[in-house]
Design a protein around this motif. Structure first.
Motif, mmCIF file in Angstrom:
data_model
loop_
_atom_site.group_PDB
_atom_site.id
_atom_site.type_symbol
_atom_site.label_atom_id
_atom_site.label_comp_id
_atom_site.label_asym_id
_atom_site.label_seq_id
_atom_site.Cartn_x
_atom_site.Cartn_y
_atom_site.Cartn_z
ATOM 1 N N LEU A 199 0.844 -1.553 0.033
ATOM 2 C CA LEU A 199 0.071 -0.019 0.028
ATOM 3 C C LEU A 199 0.915 1.173 0.092
ATOM 4 C CD1 LEU A 199 -2.690 -1.062 2.560
ATOM 5 C CD2 LEU A 199 -2.796 -1.226 0.132
ATOM 6 N N ILE A 200 0.630 2.154 -1.058
ATOM 7 C CA ILE A 200 1.395 3.531 -0.933
ATOM 8 C C ILE A 200 0.422 4.564 -0.972
ATOM 9 C CG2 ILE A 200 3.289 4.654 -2.538
ATOM 10 C CD1 ILE A 200 3.706 2.208 -3.877
ATOM 11 N N PRO A 201 0.596 5.322 0.184
ATOM 12 C CA PRO A 201 -0.308 6.527 0.205
ATOM 13 C C PRO A 201 0.290 7.588 -0.819
ATOM 14 C CG PRO A 201 0.189 5.767 2.267
ATOM 15 C CD PRO A 201 1.102 4.889 1.365
ATOM 16 N N MET A 202 -0.550 8.081 -1.528
ATOM 17 C CA MET A 202 -0.020 9.202 -2.645
ATOM 18 C C MET A 202 -0.732 10.502 -2.413
ATOM 19 S SD MET A 202 1.400 7.166 -5.963
ATOM 20 C CE MET A 202 2.754 7.687 -6.150
ATOM 21 N N PRO A 203 -0.213 11.808 -2.662
ATOM 22 C CA PRO A 203 1.060 11.801 -3.394
ATOM 23 C C PRO A 203 2.001 11.775 -2.346
ATOM 24 C CG PRO A 203 -0.665 13.990 -3.365
ATOM 25 C CD PRO A 203 -1.092 12.811 -2.501
ATOM 26 N N SER A 204 3.211 11.080 -2.869
ATOM 27 C CA SER A 204 4.296 10.845 -2.071
ATOM 28 C C SER A 204 5.645 10.687 -2.962
ATOM 29 C CB SER A 204 4.237 9.638 -1.295
ATOM 30 O OG SER A 204 3.910 8.614 -1.972
ATOM 31 N N PHE A 205 6.634 10.480 -2.439
ATOM 32 C CA PHE A 205 8.188 10.529 -2.970
ATOM 33 C C PHE A 205 7.811 9.331 -4.110
ATOM 34 C CE2 PHE A 205 12.552 8.861 -2.458
ATOM 35 C CZ PHE A 205 13.101 10.056 -3.239
ATOM 36 N N VAL A 206 8.703 9.849 -4.943
ATOM 37 C CA VAL A 206 8.675 9.244 -6.406
ATOM 38 C C VAL A 206 9.364 7.711 -6.540
ATOM 39 C CG1 VAL A 206 8.848 11.460 -7.614
ATOM 40 C CG2 VAL A 206 10.908 10.249 -7.057
ATOM 41 N N SER A 207 10.083 7.328 -5.469
ATOM 42 C CA SER A 207 10.435 6.031 -5.479
ATOM 43 C C SER A 207 9.892 4.968 -5.315
ATOM 44 C CB SER A 207 11.936 6.176 -4.674
ATOM 45 O OG SER A 207 12.730 7.015 -5.112
ATOM 46 N N TYR A 208 8.809 5.256 -4.148
ATOM 47 C CA TYR A 208 8.195 3.996 -3.669
ATOM 48 C C TYR A 208 7.634 2.928 -4.761
ATOM 49 C CZ TYR A 208 8.081 6.961 0.441
ATOM 50 O OH TYR A 208 8.582 7.884 1.259
ATOM 51 N N LEU A 209 6.806 3.575 -5.740
ATOM 52 C CA LEU A 209 6.091 2.876 -6.650
ATOM 53 C C LEU A 209 7.075 1.845 -7.535
ATOM 54 C CD1 LEU A 209 2.857 3.922 -7.861
ATOM 55 C CD2 LEU A 209 4.141 2.532 -9.445
ATOM 56 N N PRO A 210 8.105 2.644 -8.374
ATOM 57 C CA PRO A 210 9.026 1.812 -8.797
ATOM 58 C C PRO A 210 9.942 0.804 -8.295
ATOM 59 C CG PRO A 210 9.489 3.856 -9.019
ATOM 60 C CD PRO A 210 8.402 3.965 -8.495
ATOM 61 N N ALA A 261 10.207 28.081 -11.460
ATOM 62 C CA ALA A 261 9.839 26.891 -11.349
ATOM 63 C C ALA A 261 9.129 26.368 -10.092
ATOM 64 C CB ALA A 261 11.192 26.226 -11.596
ATOM 65 N N VAL A 262 8.242 25.779 -10.266
ATOM 66 C CA VAL A 262 7.683 24.886 -9.067
ATOM 67 C C VAL A 262 7.395 23.464 -9.731
ATOM 68 C CG1 VAL A 262 6.567 26.798 -7.985
ATOM 69 C CG2 VAL A 262 5.065 25.490 -9.642
ATOM 70 N N VAL A 263 6.854 22.500 -8.924
ATOM 71 C CA VAL A 263 6.788 21.156 -9.343
ATOM 72 C C VAL A 263 5.308 20.928 -9.441
ATOM 73 C CG1 VAL A 263 7.384 18.706 -9.121
ATOM 74 C CG2 VAL A 263 9.130 20.466 -8.321
ATOM 75 N N PRO A 264 4.768 20.331 -10.640
ATOM 76 C CA PRO A 264 3.477 20.024 -10.568
ATOM 77 C C PRO A 264 3.279 18.723 -9.674
ATOM 78 C CG PRO A 264 4.570 19.472 -12.647
ATOM 79 C CD PRO A 264 5.405 20.213 -11.906
ATOM 80 N N GLY A 265 2.037 18.904 -9.050
ATOM 81 C CA GLY A 265 1.643 17.897 -8.180
ATOM 82 C C GLY A 265 1.460 16.369 -8.497
ATOM 83 N N THR A 266 1.374 16.463 -9.873
ATOM 84 C CA THR A 266 1.359 14.911 -10.688
ATOM 85 C C THR A 266 2.600 14.201 -10.597
ATOM 86 O OG1 THR A 266 1.353 16.233 -12.357
ATOM 87 C CG2 THR A 266 -0.711 15.518 -12.045
ATOM 88 N N ALA A 267 3.613 15.039 -10.461
ATOM 89 C CA ALA A 267 4.850 14.127 -10.355
ATOM 90 C C ALA A 267 4.986 13.190 -9.155
ATOM 91 C CB ALA A 267 6.082 15.262 -10.295
ATOM 92 N N PHE A 268 4.031 13.445 -8.284
ATOM 93 C CA PHE A 268 4.073 12.610 -7.092
ATOM 94 C C PHE A 268 2.766 11.700 -7.006
ATOM 95 C CE2 PHE A 268 6.143 16.534 -6.369
ATOM 96 C CZ PHE A 268 7.547 16.162 -5.967
ATOM 97 N N GLY A 269 2.273 11.205 -8.111
ATOM 98 C CA GLY A 269 1.336 10.484 -8.226
ATOM 99 C C GLY A 269 -0.084 11.168 -9.074
ATOM 100 N N ALA A 270 -1.053 10.631 -9.598
ATOM 101 C CA ALA A 270 -2.058 11.006 -10.409
ATOM 102 C C ALA A 270 -2.911 11.871 -9.494
ATOM 103 C CB ALA A 270 -2.981 10.093 -11.037
#
Lengths: 388, 161
Positions: free
Chosen positions: A117-128, A345-354
């Motif tokens: 189980l991966i709560p998102m939005p969260s850090f980019v590494s968990y899923l891969p 430059a800011v980061v779009p929220g989608t970079a951390f999950g849909a």
């Protein structure tokens, strides 16, 4: 020629943040609020200890688990700050950043088909990392109305017979959400009853602004179910030193150590000597940085709210996660337009999950002066694009 | 609360009360009132700017002078310190433990100006037993701030996870 590549690897999507990074790096004069690391330099006494270790010729491998002195200091630290006791000899290992520890924990615990189980939005590494460890990632979409905390009901709804591990990423990157003692108490009995294990990524633990950080490992019956991950990157401004650690029951940790032994050998020796100094004499540095972040946090939230942006108040890490739904643009569109028109430059929220759609991650690992400059531009942009 | 205000101002005297209030989660009126009170109590004594004069056209020489004095009965070192710090050329005066008594920082346009101040004004004072003048060759750090050109650049990548 045969296809040289593994299908598993090819199928993994590159990080959304990477795509945006490529766009930003072409703009020389962009102001960035997109960084995920401290703006402070590593405290000098810590750097100096690293230099001294090099001068002394401490340039060899350490034991696989890491320097004994460092593991002893980590055990003391976890006891002092998090109220959990670990045996430095069997239950603590030093890793190459918190990231390695995430990978090791997953690989040590998962068999093919196990659900994580991966709560998102969260850090980019968990899923891969779950995919690479042959696990099946199951995303829990956290909600703004819950301040992006994991609720008991969401957890219950996501558990199946195959669920084995829950990743608990708090304080959270990118939302800044935290789980208080009460929030954790709500889910502990579910975890025990459903016989789950937890990978609790507490890399931002020292950056908590409304009281003490609480680790789920400190609840009765939880230590034996938890892999606690932390490190030096955020709390001591040591990102480039690549140093983290994992604390877990020997049963799990010894298997993680086995992978680490074959894949990595040992974490960088210089960094480990520096980290000993950080844990022994760095409390004051951490406190000062935390206070500075907290001042900027208040400053940024107020400024964004004054512009008419919806922001829930985050109490952890160094990010705010404002909603941009009122502008009728996707996160990507908003971020790209903001960069194009105002060079911010800011980061779009989608970079951390849909489920990060409709949000932006804005970092406050910047001086108040820098924040002001960027905020002026964001305000212009917001006023121009606000729906009447 | 005062300590928090002072810590911010110590690093940056130009922070406005409005910003201070937001950063410290206080209301503006309180901040303004506290700062005013601290100015009146001489806790806050001024808001000078830290300047690296070496990078300007202005000629300036600074010297650190170790001064040995005889304390006066009933007045200790305060009276003689006052005699010294009242001179405009004197930038700072501190009472020091150790082999001398007063540490005096003098600023002048050139070495001659500084040395004539020492020989004509400072050394002849009745309670002054001896002076030892050390000219400052280069300043690296002052008030917690590095005066070098490096160290101010943001080396981070623009976007990181």
């Amino acid at each position: 020629m045969r296809n040289p590549l593994s299908e598993k690897v090819v199928c993994i999507e590159p990080s959304g943040i990477r795509k945006f990074f490529d766009i930003v790096s072409e703009m020389k004069d962009a102001i960035s609020l997109g960084v995920g690391e401290p703006d402070f330099d590593t405290p000098w006494h810590v750097r100096e200890e690293g230099i001294y270790s090099l001068e002394k010729g401490c340039t060899f491998y350490t034991s696989n688990a890491g320097l004994k002195e460092l593991r002893i200091e980590i055990a003391k630290y976890l006891n002092r700050r998090c109220n959990v006791s670990y045996d430095y000899n069997k239950e603590i290992m030093v890793t190459v950043g918190g990231s390695e520890a995430i990978d090791l924990a997953l690989r040590a615990m998962l068999d093919p088909g196990d659900e994580v189980l991966i709560p998102m939005p969260s850090f980019v590494s968990y899923l891969p990392c779950v995919t690479l460890a042959d696990g099946v990632p199951v995303v829990i979409e956290l909600k703004e109305e819950d301040e992006f905390k994991l609720t008991r009901q969401e957890l219950l709804d996501s558990i199946t017979e195959k669920t084995k591990v829950l990743i608990l990423p708090f304080p959270n990157n990118p939302t800044g959400a935290i789980m208080t003692r009460g929030d954790l108490a709500d889910i502990v009995d579910v975890i025990i009853e459903k016989d789950l294990f937890v990978i609790t990524d507490e890399i931002y633990s020292e950056l908590t602004y409304n009281g003490e950080h609480v680790t789920i490992a400190s609840f009765p019956g939880m230590k034996e179910r938890c892999v606690l991950i932390n490190g030096f990157s955020k709390s001591y401004a040591m990102t480039g030193w690549r140093l983290g650690y994992a604390a877990a029951p020997a049963l799990i940790l010894q298997q993680m150590l086995k992978i680490h032994q074959f894949a990595i050998m040992s974490a960088p020796t210089t960094s480990q000597y520096a980290a000993v100094e950080a844990l022994r004499n760095g409390d004051k540095d951490v406190e000062e940085m935390r206070e500075a972040y907290n001042q900027r946090r208040r400053f940024l939230i107020k400024a964004l709210r004054d512009m008419g942006l919806e922001v829930f108040e985050p109490f952890g890490a160094f990010y705010v996660f404002p909603s941009i739904k009122q502008f009728g643009m996707t996160s990507d569109e908003f971020a790209e337009k903001l960069l194009e028109e105002e060079k911010v430059a800011v980061v779009p929220g989608t970079a951390f999950g849909a489920c990060g759609e409709g949000f932006l991650r804005i970092s406050y690992a910047y001086s108040v002066e820098d924040l002001k400059k960027a905020l002026e531009k964001i305000e212009k942009f917001v006023n121009r694009h606000k729906k009447q | 609360m005062r300590e928090k205000i002072l810590k911010v101002l110590d690093k940056n005297g130009r922070v406005t009360p409005e910003d201070l209030a937001v950063m410290l989660d206080l209301d503006v009126e309180t901040v303004i009132k506290e700062i005013k009170a601290m100015e009146e109590e001489r806790i806050i004594c001024g808001y000078p700017t830290l300047i690296n004069w070496d990078k300007t056209e202005c000629e300036r020489v600074t010297a650190l002078i170790e001064v040995k004095v005889t304390p006066q009965r009933g007045l200790g070192f305060d009276k003689i310190a006052e005699r010294i710090y009242k001179f405009d050329q004197v930038q700072s005066v501190s009472l020091i433990s150790g082999s001398f008594d007063l540490c005096v920082m003098i600023e002048g346009r050139n070495m001659r100006e500084v040395s004539s101040f020492v020989s004509e004004k400072l050394a002849p004072l009745e309670s002054v037993l001896s002076t030892s003048t050390n000219f400052i060759l280069k300043k690296y750090k002052e008030h917690g701030l590095e005066l070098t050109d490096e160290g101010n650049k943001d080396e981070r990548m623009l976007i990181t996870p």
